[in-house]
Scaffold this motif. Structure first.
Motif, PDB file in Angstrom:
ATOM      1  N   CYS A  67       0.825  -1.210   0.000  1.00 28.60           N
ATOM      2  CA  CYS A  67       0.000   0.000   0.000  1.00 28.60           C
ATOM      3  C   CYS A  67       0.859   1.260   0.000  1.00 28.60           C
ATOM      4  CB  CYS A  67      -0.931   0.010   1.217  1.00 28.60           C
ATOM      5  SG  CYS A  67      -2.311  -1.142   1.148  1.00 28.60           S
ATOM      6  N   TYR A  68       1.904   1.269   0.820  1.00 29.05           N
ATOM      7  CA  TYR A  68       2.764   2.442   0.889  1.00 29.05           C
ATOM      8  C   TYR A  68       3.397   2.728  -0.471  1.00 29.05           C
ATOM      9  CZ  TYR A  68       2.453   1.625   5.961  1.00 29.05           C
ATOM     10  OH  TYR A  68       2.004   1.421   7.247  1.00 29.05           O
ATOM     11  N   GLN A  69       3.746   1.688  -1.212  1.00 25.32           N
ATOM     12  CA  GLN A  69       4.380   1.870  -2.521  1.00 25.32           C
ATOM     13  C   GLN A  69       3.425   2.506  -3.523  1.00 25.32           C
ATOM     14  OE1 GLN A  69       7.045  -1.382  -4.019  1.00 25.32           O
ATOM     15  NE2 GLN A  69       6.350  -2.438  -2.162  1.00 25.32           N
ATOM     16  N   TRP A  70       2.191   1.982  -3.623  1.00 25.20           N
ATOM     17  CA  TRP A  70       1.299   2.572  -4.620  1.00 25.20           C
ATOM     18  C   TRP A  70       0.770   3.938  -4.176  1.00 25.20           C
ATOM     19  CZ3 TRP A  70      -3.534   3.642  -3.059  1.00 25.20           C
ATOM     20  CH2 TRP A  70      -4.162   2.808  -2.141  1.00 25.20           C
ATOM     21  N   ILE A  71       0.689   4.175  -2.872  1.00 26.78           N
ATOM     22  CA  ILE A  71       0.318   5.512  -2.394  1.00 26.78           C
ATOM     23  C   ILE A  71       1.380   6.527  -2.808  1.00 26.78           C
ATOM     24  CG2 ILE A  71       0.109   6.931  -0.305  1.00 26.78           C
ATOM     25  CD1 ILE A  71      -1.361   4.551   0.987  1.00 26.78           C
ATOM     26  N   MET A  93      -6.850   1.766   8.189  1.00 29.96           N
ATOM     27  CA  MET A  93      -6.751   3.198   7.946  1.00 29.96           C
ATOM     28  C   MET A  93      -5.787   3.941   8.878  1.00 29.96           C
ATOM     29  SD  MET A  93      -7.473   5.454   5.813  1.00 29.96           S
ATOM     30  CE  MET A  93      -8.950   5.158   4.841  1.00 29.96           C
ATOM     31  N   PRO A  94      -5.670   3.589  10.163  1.00 28.34           N
ATOM     32  CA  PRO A  94      -4.694   4.305  10.996  1.00 28.34           C
ATOM     33  C   PRO A  94      -3.265   4.224  10.448  1.00 28.34           C
ATOM     34  CG  PRO A  94      -6.207   3.087  12.387  1.00 28.34           C
ATOM     35  CD  PRO A  94      -6.495   2.669  10.975  1.00 28.34           C
ATOM     36  N   PHE A  95      -2.875   3.058   9.942  1.00 28.20           N
ATOM     37  CA  PHE A  95      -1.535   2.906   9.372  1.00 28.20           C
ATOM     38  C   PHE A  95      -1.393   3.755   8.105  1.00 28.20           C
ATOM     39  CE2 PHE A  95      -2.458  -1.124  11.560  1.00 28.20           C
ATOM     40  CZ  PHE A  95      -1.354  -1.219  12.394  1.00 28.20           C
TER      41      PHE A  95
END
Length: 298
Positions: A67-71, A93-95
């Motif tokens: 998720c962090y990569q595509w964000i 969602m918190p992460f």
């Protein structure tokens, strides 16, 4: 999180709008910097749902890292005055919120609230909402068309109260910008917009987002297009659309809904509604029970 699938990325286009059969992260890397005006992302939630054979059940650390990569790719391709709406589960969602704050400005934390007639949790308070982050690259310079999304102000339109704080006193406004709690019904089987997708979002929700945060002619991107509601609403409102989808069954939904030319036959793209649940409706149950009762009396 579907990566490393052994099929070539395919693109389908009508000259203005594009539907991509491919993996989101891989394709996002090919999109130029600062080229998209609005992004709506509703990725897998990693809570065990079966998306027609692709079941989300991954190690949490790997899921979040993906998720962090595509964000980060979404940040790169978003226009300087663009907006990024991100949905996910209450658990994740918190992460994602903390990660997004490293680069984006959080303009709103939205709650999409809905009712449910299904079975609810019995040992804790079941989830009846999904969170949405509204994120921008620029703290102050971003598109927000307030007049296009006004809703009824109950104090002004129904109660007819007077605001005595103003000089001279005036009636309260009958319209207002929505708050950050949105009450939209989930898509039901009998609705015309219903598609064979387990997590379809309502057109009304996407229309508010698209009207508020893009203008006619802008480019809207959905990296996890699913039922292609984002694309359908974007095109109806004269926006350009790019949709990415890894599942071929959902890709075909997009090609049909968006009327994009392809090499699929009309029969392959035909809409054939299927219920998301095996539970019978109340009417069908009543008919079945009456039939059984009648048969027992014969």
């Amino acid at each position: 999180m579907v990566t490393g699938l052994n099929f070539p990325t395919r693109e389908f286009s009508d000259g203005t709008n594009k539907v991509v059969h491919g993996e989101a992260l891989s394709y996002l890397k090919s999109i130029p910097d600062n080229s998209v005006d609005l992004i709506f992302a509703d990725p897998p939630y990693n809570i065990g749902k079966d998306f027609d054979g692709l079941t989300e059940n991954w190690d949490e650390e790997h899921f979040l890292n993906w998720c962090y990569q595509w964000i980060d790719e979404c940040y790169r391709i978003l226009a300087p005055n663009g907006t990024f709406y991100l949905m996910n589960s209450t658990e994740n969602m918190p992460f994602l919120d903390i990660w997004c704050r490293k680069s984006f400005f959080v303009r709103s934390r939205i709650v999409w609230s809905y009712d449910s007639s299904g079975v609810q949790a019995k040992k804790y308070f079941g989830s009846m909402y999904e969170p949405i982050l509204m994120l921008t690259k620029n703290e102050k310079n971003y598109t927000f068309n307030a007049d296009d999304i006004l809703v009824e102000a109950k104090t002004g339109s129904k109660r007819k109260l007077i605001d005595y704080r103003k000089n001279p006193p005036q009636p309260y406004n009958t319209k207002k910008v929505p708050g950050n709690v949105w009450d939209f019904a989930r898509v039901r089987f009998k609705m015309d917009e219903y598609e064979n997708h387990p997590t379809q979002k309502p057109e009304s929700l996407l229309e508010r987002i698209i009207l508020a945060s893009s203008n006619v002619g802008d480019t809207v991107l959905d990296p996890f297009s699913g039922s292609f509601t984002t694309g359908s609403v974007a095109i109806k409102n004269n926006r350009k659309f790019i949709g990415i989808e890894v599942n071929e069954e959902y890709l075909k939904i997009g090609l049909r809904r968006l009327n994009i030319p392809s090499d699929y036959t009309e029969e392959e793209l035909a809409k054939n509604k299927k219920r998301k649940t095996k539970n019978l409706s109340k009417r069908v149950r009543e008919v079945s029970e009456a039939t059984i009762k009648q048969a027992s009396l014969i």
